[in-house]
Design an enzyme around this catalytic site. Sequence first.
Site, PDB file in Angstrom:
ATOM      1  N   ASN A 183       0.838  -1.196   0.000  1.00 18.07           N
ATOM      2  CA  ASN A 183       0.000   0.000   0.000  1.00 18.07           C
ATOM      3  C   ASN A 183       0.878   1.253   0.000  1.00 18.07           C
ATOM      4  OD1 ASN A 183      -2.676   1.527   0.659  1.00 18.07           O
ATOM      5  ND2 ASN A 183      -1.233   2.227   2.202  1.00 18.07           N
ATOM      6  N   GLU A 184       0.865   1.986  -1.089  1.00 15.79           N
ATOM      7  CA  GLU A 184       1.381   3.351  -1.235  1.00 15.79           C
ATOM      8  C   GLU A 184       2.895   3.495  -1.143  1.00 15.79           C
ATOM      9  OE1 GLU A 184      -2.520   5.970   0.036  1.00 15.79           O
ATOM     10  OE2 GLU A 184      -0.934   5.749   1.526  1.00 15.79           O
ATOM     11  N   MET A 185       3.652   2.394  -1.217  1.00 13.82           N
ATOM     12  CA  MET A 185       5.100   2.534  -1.090  1.00 13.82           C
ATOM     13  C   MET A 185       5.770   3.035  -2.366  1.00 13.82           C
ATOM     14  SD  MET A 185       6.137   2.461   1.786  1.00 13.82           S
ATOM     15  CE  MET A 185       7.767   2.767   1.133  1.00 13.82           C
ATOM     16  N   SER A 236      -0.326  -0.403  -4.658  1.00 12.05           N
ATOM     17  CA  SER A 236      -1.544   0.394  -4.826  1.00 12.05           C
ATOM     18  C   SER A 236      -1.289   1.755  -4.196  1.00 12.05           C
ATOM     19  CB  SER A 236      -2.738  -0.288  -4.147  1.00 12.05           C
ATOM     20  OG  SER A 236      -3.920   0.464  -4.325  1.00 12.05           O
TER      21      SER A 236
END
Length: 808
Positions: A411-413, A457
């Site tokens: 998530n969002e890395m 994502s």
Amino acid sequence: MMRSLHENWTLYFEPYGEFSVSLPASVYTTLLAEKKIPDPYYGLNESAVRELSRESAVFSTNFQLTVEECSREHLELRFGCIDTIASVYLNGKRLGKTDNMFARWDFDLKQAAHPGENCLRVEIASPVEYAEAAQDRYPLWGMEPTMAMRGYQHIRKAHCMFGWDWGPQLPDMGIYRDVTLLAWDGPRLENILVLQEHKKNGRVQLEVQCEFSDGKGYDGELRVSGPDGSCQTDPICGGIGELEIKEPQLWWPNGYGEHPLYTVTADAGEKGSVTEKIGLRTLTVSNREDEWGNEFAFVVNGEKIFSMGADYIPEDNLIPRTNRERTAALIRSCVEANYNTVRIWGGGYYPEDWLYELCDENGLIIWQDFMFACAEYRVTDEFEATLRREFQHNIKRFRNHACLGLFCGNNEMELALLEWGVPKNETLWQDYIYLYERLLPRLVKQYAPQTFYWPASPSKGGGFNDPNSFDSGDVHYWEVWHGSKPFEEYRKYYFRYCSEFGFEAFPDMETLQTIGEKKDMNPFSRVMESHQKCDGGNKKILSYLADYYLYPKDFPTFVYASQLLQADAIKYGVEHFRRFRGRCMGAVYWQINDIWPGPSWASVDYYGRWKALHYAAKRFFAPVLLSAHLDGKQAVLNISNETRTQFWGQVKAGIRTVEGKELYHWEKVCCVAALSSRDVLTESLEMLPEEERYGCYFYCTLKNMEGQTISRDTVLLVKPKHFRFEDPALSFQLEETAGTVWVKVSAKRYARGVRLSAGELPVRFEDNYFDLHARETRKIKVIPTGEKGIDLEALEKNLTLVSVFDIA
């Protein structure tokens, strides 16, 4: 032989002593049950209780072993989940250590066990001390100190247990899931992989690959039972079984068809048997290039579907409080709100098997993140070893489920490393590429070859190539809320798949009253701000409130208005995305649920109460949706048909005054193809004088050809704070018909956002936060949420009605 070891455990926690427990159990839940600590969710208790996680804990039990069990070739102890840093001892001999709550841990007992009584001891070290020491040795970037405690990146434990912008800092310790004793001789059948080939003639060929403990293949029998009870069998030869289903019943997501399940059993005789439930379907993601960039769409049985749903976080910071019944209630809420997709967010923990089973049964596609979120990770040899154990276990655990739509790396890395000002470190960037774009896709291909893999994502597909692109892949859009942009900003963009966007609101007063006293019922009280984990979140709600609504007269009205804002915001986005179906193929808002009680982005609060947003989701995620886009000059009506059949219906629209006078009226019969969206009516609004717009509103209704109302809406021509509302004189009557209770709600004048509340009574309403025309009556079903039926007398006494008119 297999048996459970859940009973007769002891927890020793030095500050408070020794307690008898049954598994699953944790330090916090035990101390809370024993009244040794205050409720960490109440008032300001969180900070004091949090410090207990700096201590260690010991779980122990004694169990009997027979001579026969000890004589078996293999004797193992299996832990489904130990949270987290632990050493395991049997009869004083160290069996090994654990460092990952996401992995399964198996320990060989042969050298330490003996017939008779055996003493099992699990010593769990402080996760806080472990994380902070690791951060001191090798600092890594993360969401600290604004949201999370130091060092959460270094420990394979649910990140959100260290705090997030919607949850507390309570890094608990415990033993969850199954603890099982296994004794057997020779090779053992461990699990199976079920592969499907859907043929052009409509038949489905199943191939079942059996995994034995020694890595070899053995013979057995394959049995497949259909949803109708029919059964087919075929031999398993060398660990491989094949079977053809001639008349398959296909599994479809919610809204597209039924969700039949088949039972697949691989029986290897004395070597054991494994049973899985599967759905016959093809399910992948199309990322093909098109005129706008690259699409991102789930494809089920050859059909591209529009994802409708929300992001899921852990249901409780205190994990032993979760259970199948609680999750089932949440999944029912998702189904009732017309979801077809749930995204499992990467900062929590891999869900229980029962969540997957419930999604199989209810037709909800799962987007499964691996458990990495908003942090850097240093991939040492030791870290990679524990990650491989975690990945293999969970990929195998989920891979045969019908609901599994994709695995996502993090998530969002990718976005964070590129755009969030994270200090550039070439080693960590290389670790990122290795972990999410090499190791994980290889393991998914090896263990779940028919499941789609996505590196992050949001992402455009990896390689740090514009990961939050509006033209390709999935996007997280937070300019509405974090960027303080107005709701109308959504209409400027045509995302391919929006996997995160959200807006906060307070939960109902009944929920808020569980966390504080009467004096705390103020958005800026110390207690309320301590439960608002998004920095400045309550101030932001008030800021948006100033843009759209009048200043609320009291705190309960503020809570009501905050929920209207939340519903309005997400409705703006979803309706816009659905109008451009084909270009956009997903609207997954943040978030479904809460981890504790307090203000957040959830549409269903910690106690399962629906906020206004969830009722709105039921409407804007309807399979056939009529939506209106008004820009002041014209009204454009659109029908989104997210079914697999053509839709014929009649649209009625117009402009009415508060008193119900019809100023303008339009009607049209229209047809919308299956799985498509089109504008069906465009009318000018320029004939309406400016001043009149403050006292009249646009309405629209869609009926099918049988005369049933499918979708309806009202839209103001000015902001609600400037609209000339008049007292709608709301009233209600209760009636009971054939054991079902209904409430008939009436308005003498136009009423917006009508909210029904029954206080603490265990009921919910089939619809809520709806609009009523002048002299209209709507009949709403009352749904019991408790074990007992509905008390009509109590409902009559406690039922209240409010609308936007009542805000000021």
